[in-house]
Motif scaffolding. Structure first.
Motif, short mmCIF file in Angstrom:
data_model
loop_
_atom_site.label_atom_id
_atom_site.label_comp_id
_atom_site.label_asym_id
_atom_site.label_seq_id
_atom_site.Cartn_x
_atom_site.Cartn_y
_atom_site.Cartn_z
N SER A 10 0.78 -1.22 0.00
CA SER A 10 0.00 0.00 0.00
C SER A 10 0.82 1.28 0.00
O SER A 10 0.43 2.24 0.62
N THR A 13 1.57 5.53 -4.97
CA THR A 13 1.03 6.89 -4.96
C THR A 13 0.05 7.01 -6.11
O THR A 13 0.27 6.46 -7.19
N HIS A 14 -1.04 7.66 -5.87
CA HIS A 14 -2.12 7.68 -6.86
C HIS A 14 -2.61 9.10 -7.09
O HIS A 14 -3.45 9.59 -6.34
N VAL A 182 -4.69 -0.95 -5.86
CA VAL A 182 -4.14 -0.44 -4.60
C VAL A 182 -2.73 -0.94 -4.34
O VAL A 182 -1.86 -0.20 -3.90
N GLU A 324 -4.36 5.67 4.54
CA GLU A 324 -3.74 5.72 3.22
C GLU A 324 -4.37 4.68 2.29
O GLU A 324 -4.69 4.97 1.13
N ASN A 328 -6.49 5.47 -1.01
CA ASN A 328 -6.06 4.91 -2.30
C ASN A 328 -7.15 4.03 -2.92
O ASN A 328 -7.29 3.99 -4.15
N ARG A 331 -9.52 6.63 -4.23
CA ARG A 331 -8.90 7.46 -5.27
C ARG A 331 -8.79 6.69 -6.59
O ARG A 331 -8.98 7.24 -7.67
N THR A 332 -8.48 5.39 -6.50
CA THR A 332 -8.31 4.60 -7.72
C THR A 332 -9.65 4.02 -8.18
O THR A 332 -9.69 3.24 -9.13
#
Lengths: 366, 366
Positions: A10, A13-14, A182, A324, A328, A331-332
């Protein structure tokens, strides 16, 4: 040189899209005193994200001091304790932090939620309030398992006893999307956990799930055994809740047991203490391989939002990683990708089930 | 001072009744070169026992030299190889050493058999040739698992996928008899492996098996989790073949993985090598805890004879322990005790199912 594990869990970075993240500030063995600092660490490292700390405002302020501008408190007056019966507690405590947090996701105010609270209550709250994605029969609880190098995803580790072969096939799809987005594994290798590598082995559920995965467009590498769980044979390992739960708890018990044996030897007498001093760098390398805190916690896959259920014993550092992973996952776009993939799977299954022109003609003639 | 494990695995002494023991001399990765010396060690230590070495007479004599008076060769011209399909191989190789050995038990010439050969073929041969005990639905493969102090019995580790709750209850009975008679544990504590300790947890099979064990006269201590497998919570842990098989293979994989990490640190550089020299006594203490060779192998419980299926990789020392466990299983009458216990269980179940006088009257009136 970095440890092999550093490239793994994990730490992808995204992009920079800001995520609105709800954090159940009251959950877990330590409550706000560890959860709030962990969440604030995430807020400081990710100024583009916005955090909602859900719980008792006084206790949150006490733990966090003056909050930065990307963190706000959402009051909740109740907490579900670790010993409570999940369904009963959810019925009785309407203002529990986990329910208020899930409602933030349900109403679209937050994209993701992190909790260190009661796992059963968190799963139930997520399913009841946030809801399952269309096409998901049962959400599954996953975990990133350590080994040398990149971790792999093991699921289900306890959401659904009595899963069907179709459930297992869905877990495979959901786990593969999480692994790809992820953890950052391209075209993740999917395997079923079984008694042997041969396809005829395992119980009826495994045999039927093997057929379903063979027919899917996943990168299915077949069946793996218990001994393969420490080797680099698959990126997503699918199993039933009972097996998965026994595996992760046995992992915890056995690794603690072995490390305790070493600790006893290193602390007994002059020889042991001297050996310990010499081995300190080596011991910390070994510790890093078993650094499960970096995984952040268990994603509940198949619900309409990013839900990370972390360890009840999680402290500040692990809470930070949980935030985090949750950010992520959101975010993804993992939840939306799961919904899309399951829709495609359903269309493909329907196309296979639909009789072609030949079959229709045959029927008419017969 | 003796290691805690020394008081444990299969080192019970049991009277002096001579046992007639068949040994599949051809099975396993090493064949006669390790199996024969291991069997001869047992023959030397137990002059009251009589051993049949089953296989190619030339190769057996080559490996064993001049045989003592309590050892004789029983010729068998074929061997089932580790990669063969068990059912197919058993049909085609009528003179396979495992079949000839099982026939010695079937015809009453031997009381027990040891094999390091193909596990699937050995289980099938034992069921087909020696046969199940009356009342046994499915024989189960058990194993003595290491932990601090006495080992515990885990079963089923792979004989029967798709077991029923009734099967699990029978495994519990059979495992308890083995634990009591061969390991020497008085009134062994029996547990079911599940997701949590609470009775409502686990799948439907576990929940129904919990009810059956609650109603039995076994010393049932309830459900245990994966983390309890390294703790002293039960003497017999019952589970389904898939879970049991994953557990023992994960145990093998994870403990090897952890020891390899240590080995690498101890062999890297001056510091590591010096620490290794200092830690040597400690390392051998740790090795003794993980000395699974002393367990000898896996008893197949529920067949009409003592059957021990040992590791394919077993060498002389482990073969010797396998012979000892097989002889002790036969000497203490485990098969007969299982048959007796299952008959009593069936009578008890029938008595509960039979309507009492009140029920009959009620029926007549209604």
């Amino acid at each position: 040189m970095t440890s092999p594990i550093e490239s793994g869990i994990s730490t992808q970075t995204h992009g920079s899209r800001g995520i609105r993240l709800a954090v159940d500030a009251m959950g877990g063995d330590h409550g706000p005193s560890e959860v709030v600092p962990g969440a604030l660490d995430h807020a400081a490292a990710h100024p583009e994200d916005h955090l909602f700390l859900v719980g008792d405002p006084d206790r949150i302020r006490q733990a966090g001091g003056t909050l930065p501008s990307n963190v706000e408190i959402v009051p909740a007056s109740q907490v579900i304790e670790m010993h409570e019966h999940p369904a009963l507690a959810l019925r009785e405590k309407k203002d529990a932090s986990i329910l208020v947090g899930c409602d933030l996701v349900r109403t679209g105010k937050a994209d993701a939620i992190v909790t260190a609270g009661h796992t059963g209550a968190a799963m139930a709250a997520a399913v009841l309030r946030i809801g399952r994605l269309p096409g998901v029969d049962r959400p599954a609880l996953a975990v990133q398992m350590v080994r040398m190098g990149r971790p792999f995803v093991l699921l289900d580790i306890g959401a659904n006893p009595d899963s069907t072969p179709e459930n297992l096939a869905q877990y495979a799809r959901m786990g593969a999307i999480f692994a790809e987005r992820v953890i950052g594994i391209t075209d993740p290798r999917v395997a079923l956990l079984s008694i042997g590598e041969e396809k005829g082995k395992g119980d009826q559920r495994i045999q039927r799930a093997t057929e379903l995965l063979d027919a899917s467009d996943l990168h299915f590498v077949g069946n793996v055994e218990g001994k393969d769980l420490t080797a680099d044979t698959a990126d997503v390992v699918v199993t039933d809740a009972v097996v998965g739960n026994v595996v992760i708890k046995f992992f915890e018990g056995l690794s603690t047991f072995i490390f305790d044996l070493w600790r006893r030897e290193f602390s007994g007498g002059i020889r042991g203490r001297l050996a310990y001093l010499l081995m300190r760098p080596g011991i910390s390398r070994i510790r890093r391989v078993f650094d499960y805190e970096r995984a952040g916690g268990s994603p509940l896959l198949g619900v309409k939002g990013a839900v990370i259920i972390t360890h009840g014993r999680a402290k500040r550092r692990m809470i930070g990683f949980a935030c985090e992973v949750a950010a992520n996952t959101a975010r993804t776009g993992v939840p939306a990708l799961i919904a899309d993939a399951l829709r495609e799977d359903a269309l493909r299954a329907a196309a296979i089930a639909m009789p072609g022109p030949d079959a229709t003609e045959g029927g008419a003639v017969g």
